[in-house]
Design a protein around this motif. Structure first.
Motif, PDB file in Angstrom:
ATOM      1  N   TYR A 148       0.826  -1.204   0.000  1.00  0.00           N
ATOM      2  CA  TYR A 148       0.000   0.000   0.000  1.00  0.00           C
ATOM      3  C   TYR A 148       0.868   1.264   0.000  1.00  0.00           C
ATOM      4  O   TYR A 148       0.647   2.181  -0.791  1.00  0.00           O
ATOM      5  N   VAL A 149       1.866   1.286   0.873  1.00  0.00           N
ATOM      6  CA  VAL A 149       2.766   2.445   0.957  1.00  0.00           C
ATOM      7  C   VAL A 149       3.526   2.605  -0.360  1.00  0.00           C
ATOM      8  O   VAL A 149       3.658   3.713  -0.885  1.00  0.00           O
ATOM      9  N   GLN A 150       3.987   1.493  -0.910  1.00  0.00           N
ATOM     10  CA  GLN A 150       4.706   1.542  -2.188  1.00  0.00           C
ATOM     11  C   GLN A 150       3.816   2.118  -3.282  1.00  0.00           C
ATOM     12  O   GLN A 150       4.248   2.960  -4.073  1.00  0.00           O
ATOM     13  N   SER A 151       2.571   1.701  -3.316  1.00  0.00           N
ATOM     14  CA  SER A 151       1.627   2.209  -4.306  1.00  0.00           C
ATOM     15  C   SER A 151       1.423   3.716  -4.153  1.00  0.00           C
ATOM     16  O   SER A 151       1.401   4.456  -5.141  1.00  0.00           O
ATOM     17  N   LEU A 152       1.291   4.177  -2.914  1.00  0.00           N
ATOM     18  CA  LEU A 152       1.136   5.615  -2.665  1.00  0.00           C
ATOM     19  C   LEU A 152       2.358   6.398  -3.135  1.00  0.00           C
ATOM     20  O   LEU A 152       2.231   7.474  -3.724  1.00  0.00           O
ATOM     21  N   ARG A 153       3.545   5.855  -2.858  1.00  0.00           N
ATOM     22  CA  ARG A 153       4.772   6.529  -3.261  1.00  0.00           C
ATOM     23  C   ARG A 153       4.865   6.634  -4.782  1.00  0.00           C
ATOM     24  O   ARG A 153       5.255   7.672  -5.338  1.00  0.00           O
ATOM     25  N   LEU A 154       4.483   5.554  -5.464  1.00  0.00           N
ATOM     26  CA  LEU A 154       4.544   5.566  -6.928  1.00  0.00           C
ATOM     27  C   LEU A 154       3.497   6.498  -7.525  1.00  0.00           C
ATOM     28  O   LEU A 154       3.747   7.155  -8.543  1.00  0.00           O
ATOM     29  N   GLU A 155       2.336   6.583  -6.908  1.00  0.00           N
ATOM     30  CA  GLU A 155       1.322   7.535  -7.376  1.00  0.00           C
ATOM     31  C   GLU A 155       1.799   8.972  -7.181  1.00  0.00           C
ATOM     32  O   GLU A 155       1.552   9.833  -8.025  1.00  0.00           O
ATOM     33  N   GLN A 156       2.489   9.210  -6.071  1.00  0.00           N
ATOM     34  CA  GLN A 156       3.063  10.540  -5.844  1.00  0.00           C
ATOM     35  C   GLN A 156       4.114  10.837  -6.919  1.00  0.00           C
ATOM     36  O   GLN A 156       4.168  11.948  -7.450  1.00  0.00           O
ATOM     37  N   ALA A 157       4.921   9.845  -7.256  1.00  0.00           N
ATOM     38  CA  ALA A 157       5.929  10.021  -8.303  1.00  0.00           C
ATOM     39  C   ALA A 157       5.260  10.329  -9.636  1.00  0.00           C
ATOM     40  O   ALA A 157       5.719  11.195 -10.389  1.00  0.00           O
ATOM     41  N   GLN A 158       4.164   9.655  -9.913  1.00  0.00           N
ATOM     42  CA  GLN A 158       3.418   9.894 -11.144  1.00  0.00           C
ATOM     43  C   GLN A 158       2.945  11.351 -11.211  1.00  0.00           C
ATOM     44  O   GLN A 158       3.064  12.010 -12.245  1.00  0.00           O
ATOM     45  N   GLN A 159       2.446  11.865 -10.100  1.00  0.00           N
ATOM     46  CA  GLN A 159       2.007  13.259 -10.047  1.00  0.00           C
ATOM     47  C   GLN A 159       3.179  14.214 -10.270  1.00  0.00           C
ATOM     48  O   GLN A 159       3.053  15.221 -10.966  1.00  0.00           O
ATOM     49  N   LEU A 160       4.321  13.880  -9.683  1.00  0.00           N
ATOM     50  CA  LEU A 160       5.504  14.733  -9.851  1.00  0.00           C
ATOM     51  C   LEU A 160       6.001  14.705 -11.295  1.00  0.00           C
ATOM     52  O   LEU A 160       6.457  15.721 -11.819  1.00  0.00           O
ATOM     53  N   LEU A 161       5.910  13.552 -11.936  1.00  0.00           N
ATOM     54  CA  LEU A 161       6.296  13.470 -13.344  1.00  0.00           C
ATOM     55  C   LEU A 161       5.397  14.343 -14.206  1.00  0.00           C
ATOM     56  O   LEU A 161       5.842  14.960 -15.172  1.00  0.00           O
TER      57      LEU A 161
END
Length: 92
Positions: A36-49
């Motif tokens: 779950y935490v990993q998914s949140l981090r990757l979604e945050q990365a997606q937003q930053l991209l």
């Protein structure tokens, strides 16, 4: 999310042992706490991209990954494309 609390600290904070926390979390959310935490981090990365001009390495670091290779691998596994391909596809 780049430095989440340990499972033991989280379990202590909410008054459960770590086994019950892990089991209950999986029952409710259908994934592990780490997943779950990993998914949140990757979604945050997606937003930053999408919303910044930060490099992929800077974004990986900002969301808590020391290895850009590991970050790229996890991003591609979750979204089906690499961070660079995602950025190019979105016209960023």
């Amino acid at each position: 999310m780049s430095h989440p609390p340990s499972l033991l600290n989280l379990a202590e904070e909410i008054g459960l042992n770590d086994f019950k926390l892990k089991r209950g979390f999986r029952e409710v959310f259908g994934t592990t706490v780490l997943g779950y935490v990993q998914s949140l981090r990757l979604e945050q990365a997606q937003q930053l991209l999408r919303g910044t001009n930060l490099t992929v390495a800077e974004i990986a670091s900002q969301v808590g990954y020391e290895s850009i290779t590991h970050f790229r691998h996890l991003f591609k596994r979750q979204f089906g494309i690499t961070p660079r391909e995602y950025r190019q596809q979105k016209g960023l």
